[in-house]
Every structure is written in structure tokens, then in C-alpha cells.
Design a protein around this motif. Structure first.
Motif: not given
Length: 483
Positions: A174-178, A212, A215-216
């Protein structure tokens, strides 16, 4: 003979739910029951994973691509420029955004009218990331039965370790997506450089965490709740379907009555239909519905139930297609594929498709013929008109010249429209860096006895590229003469 006006398919609640609610006072909120999705393989599952790979390779990969020494795709809000490979778009190009939104709307109408919720089932970010998060969950916690057993077991060191590992991987994805989302608006090199001293800007941190977190929670925690209660598309899909729309259907005439039997037993010999009532079609559904109860607004059209049912039919030596893509009319009238295709390509879809094709062609034509040069003319309002030495009247203008290519260019500037008009103290040339706007102040003079008093005197500024005279622009303005 005219075709009757298509009527929307009536989407009714599942029979079991409706029966359970008869004579009971409805509850405002329905308690959520966690859905344990069973992994399945098959043609439509493979297509979903192909779309997962394609969309995510594009999403995560585009910020890393370089083009002419810069990021290939960058929506640079600070510079107010959008870079998309060889194109540079400015705020004045908002027309293309409007066309793109029209294309998206008609694509939605067209594909939904033809085959229902294709977007939801195969390419929607909610579907894509739910597939990814479910895959992570399955790899860490095990298959459906193991996950159910783990959740029902009391807390232990093993359970804590598995749950913590799963949520840690979810959080990392999620953080990498953000981070990737922010990389589309802030150059990736700047973001990567901010990692070492952790010097991200406030807005960058906000959007990384915000995107992120969504997404999570959407893909990992809420899952089907987003599709069932938050997404508006599920609510108005009924008015976009008609009896000739391809949707996932259960052939009730062939499948009923349901019941278990041994492999290879002729259903007619035991007074049953082809459905063995195994329930696998429900177990693989990401929204937890039973497609055998009819079309429901919760159905996202992912076709997982088709893959599941086809596998069961293969094991039972029955024909495939008990659950399949079909239409309401085709099921009722026992149409074959040719008849179904003939009714799918009906006036409604042909009109949508024709408009969509026309708008797409207009969009491509607009990009292909887009001028690589633009000029704005701003009159100096501090000095509207004044008399200067030599018997001339002078007006002052600011020319804002936009070089929309990624190569430096030199431009020749001329003016015409009045007898004896000239540009004073200016060589007539201006150099503009790649993909930048250059402002230049020019003083335009005409003889005192030229033109009419007032602002009715039309003049034209013309600029042309020194290396290519076909690249040029001509803009009108007015010359103010004192009364």
C-alpha cells in the motif's frame, strides 16, 4: 419493423434473502460476514490476472521510464505542465482532457451495454488490488479452509506471526502504491533523493499516506463492501442493462432441481438438473453472492463462478455452460451463439460504438494536428498609448511565446496591419528553451497620421520558427491611437 424500446433488466434480491425477510422488520444495517474467497483457475481467472499484470506493470513502471532526459509520464503541478512521452500539455490544453472524459463516458456506456460490468470484473483498481491482497493472504495464511480455521482459532504465537506478516506485506504494498502515485506528480528522482534524509514535503507525505491507507483498507479490509455499498456503478447498472446485454447467468431450466449424485449419473434418471449443489460458485465469488438466485447488483462480472462451475461440470462429465455469459432473451428463447451475437450488436450498441469511434478519431486527429507553438498577447495597461520621438505613436505589448516541443527553437517575430508599423528596439528574434514559455516585451510604433483614433485598429503579430517556416502562429490585437 421497429425494435421495441429496450427495457432494463429487473435486478431482484436473492431468493433466500427475500424469503428470510418476509414478515420481519428490516434492519438499517446488515452485519458483515467475512467472505473467504476460494482460489480458482480457468479462462476468465487467467484473463483477470493478465489484466492485473498489465495494469500494475504500467502503473508501477511508467514513473521509471525516461524520455529525452526526463520522466516519460509526469503531471508536474508546480510547472503546470503534463509530460506524456513526446507530448507536453499546458493548462490551455484542457480541451484534450474534456475529450478524454467524453471517451471514458462513452466507453463505459458501450462496454456495459454489450457485456455488463467488464470494467468492474477485470480492470477496476478495487478488483485488481483485492486480487493482489487475496493472493498475499493465501500465500501467508493458506487456502480457504486454512484461513477459516486460523480465524476461528484462539490467539497464539503462530496466529499472531501469520497475521502480523500478512498486514506488514499489505502495508508495504500500500505504501509503495502511494509512493508511486505521488511519483506521477513529483519527479521520481526528487522523491528517491528524499528517502535518505527523509526530507519529503508535507503534501508528499500526506498523499503517500492517504493513498496508501485507502489502498490498504479498501483492498485488504473492506473488499466487497466497497463494491456493494460505496461504488455508485453497482447502483445504476440496472438502467444500463437490457435483455440483450451479456451478463453472467445461471441456466435455471437446465440446472434445477439441484442435488448431489455420483459422477457420470444422468440427471434425468434421478429427477434432477445438472447442478450438483456443491456451492463452489458461491465460495469463489468475491462479493459472496449465489448467482443461482439470479442477477444481483452485487455481481461485479468477474466470471469466477463460470470457471468454478465449468470445472465441476468437467468432473461430472456434463456439458459446460451451466453458468455462462449469456443474455436474458437468449436464456428464455434458447438462442445459439449467432443469434446472441446478432442481438448484442443492436442499434443501441452500434450508436454507442459509432459515437465512441468518432470521438476517439477526433482525439487522435487533434493530437496529430496540434500546433507545437502558441502565443498570447497582453497589452501593457500602464502605458496604453504615447507619442515618442520621430513622430510615432507607441503601444507596448507583452508576447508570451510557448515552445511546446522538446527542442530549443529560435523564432522570428513580425507585425503588420497598419502602414509604417514597426517594432522598436527589438531584433525580431527570440530564443525559447524546450517546453518552456518565454515572455518578451515589444514596443510597436506607427506614424502619427496612420490609422483611426481609438481602438479600432487591428494589427497582427506573427511568429515563425527560424528553422521551419511551416511552424508558426498569427494572432490579432488592437493598436490604440489617441483622439
Amino acid at each position: 419493423m421497429t425494435n421495441p424500446t429496450p427495457q432494463p433488466i429487473k435486478i431482484v434480491p436473492p431468493k433466500k434473502k427475500a424469503a428470510a425477510l418476509e414478515g420481519q422488520e428490516g434492519s438499517l444495517y446488515e452485519a458483515r460476514k467475512k467472505i473467504y474467497v476460494r482460489a480458482i483457475s480457468g479462462v476468465f481467472t487467467n484473463w483477470r490476472w493478465i489484466l492485473v499484470w498489465v495494469t500494475q506493470l504500467l502503473y508501477y513502471g511508467l514513473p521509471w521510464l525516461q524520455w529525452n532526459g526526463r520522466q516519460a509520464v509526469l503531471f508536474h503541478l508546480v510547472e503546470r505542465k503534463f509530460y506524456i512521452f513526446g507530448w507536453v500539455f499546458w493548462p490551455q490544453d484542457v480541451f484534450f482532457l474534456a475529450i478524454l472524459l467524453i471517451i471514458s463516458a462513452y466507453a463505459l456506456f458501450f462496454f456495459t451495454a454489450v457485456a455488463g460490468r467488464l470494467w468492474c470484473g477485470y480492470a477496476c483498481p478495487q478488483t485488481v488490488y483485492t486480487e493482489i491482497f487475496l493472493w498475499i493472504e493465501e500465500k501467508i495464511e493458506g487456502d480457504r479452509n486454512k484461513r477459516m480455521k486460523l480465524d476461528n482459532a484462539p490467539m497464539s504465537a503462530r496466529k499472531f506471526r501469520l497475521k502480523a506478516s500478512k498486514h506488514a506485506v499489505w502495508a508495504a504494498v500500500a505504501l509503495w502504491t502511494g509512493f508511486t502515485f505521488v511519483a506521477y506528480f513529483t519527479p521520481l528522482k526528487e522523491l528517491l533523493a528524499s528517502f535518505s534524509p527523509f526530507s519529503f514535503g508535507g503534501w508528499e507525505i500526506f498523499w503517500i499516506l492517504f493513498y496508501g491507507a485507502f489502498t490498504y483498507f479498501f483492498a485488504g479490509i473492506m473488499r466487497e463492501q466497497v463494491c456493494k455499498y460505496m461504488c455508485p456503478y453497482a447502483r445504476f447498472q440496472g438502467v444500463m442493462f437490457d435483455p440483450d446485454t451479456l451478463v453472467i447467468t445461471y441456466d435455471e431450466e437446465r440446472g434445477e432441481p439441484r442435488g448431489a449424485r455420483k459422477k457420470g449419473v444422468d440427471p434425468a434418471s434421478v429427477g434432477k438438473g445438472d447442478c450438483v449443489d456443491c456451492g463452489i460458485c458461491v465460495q469463489v465469488c468475491p462479493t459472496g453472492i449465489d448467482i443461482r438466485d439470479g442477477l444481483q447488483y452485487e455481481c461485479i462480472g468477474c466470471a469466477a463462478c463460470i470457471d468454478a462451475c465449468d470445472q465441476v461440470m468437467d468432473k461430472m462429465d456434463y456439458p459446460r455452460g451451466l453458468i455462462r455469459y449469456s443474455t436474458e432473451n437468449a436464456i428464455k428463447k434458447h438462442w445459439g451463439r449467432k443469434e446472441i451475437l446478432g442481438h448484442v450488436m443492436r442499434p443501441r450498441t452500434l450508436i454507442y460504438g459509432g459515437i465512441l469511434a468518432a470521438v476517439c478519431l477526433a482525439f487522435v486527429w487533434g493530437l496529430a494536428t496540434r500546433e507545437p507553438l502558441r502565443m498570447d498577447i497582453i497589452r501593457d495597461r500602464a502605458t496604453l498609448s504615447r507619442e515618442v520621438a520621430g513622430g510615432f505613436i507607441e503601444n507596448v505589448y507583452q508576447l508570451q511565446i510557448m515552445n511546446m516541443t522538446e527542442a530549443p527553437r529560435s523564432f522570428d517575430v513580425t507585425v503588420d496591419g497598419l502602414d509604417g508599423i514597426r517594432i522598436s528596439d527589438f531584433s525580431g528574434k527570440i530564443d525559447v528553451a524546450p517546453a518552456t514559455m518565454q515572455a518578451v516585451t515589444v514596443r510597436v510604433q506607427v506614424p502619427v497620421d496612420t490609422g483611426e483614433p481609438g481602438s479600432s485598429n487591428v494589427i497582427h503579430f506573427e511568429i515563425k520558427a527560424s528553422d521551419d517556416t511551416s511552424v508558426g502562429v498569427r494572432e490579432a490585437s488592437t493598436f490604440l491611437l489617441p483622439r
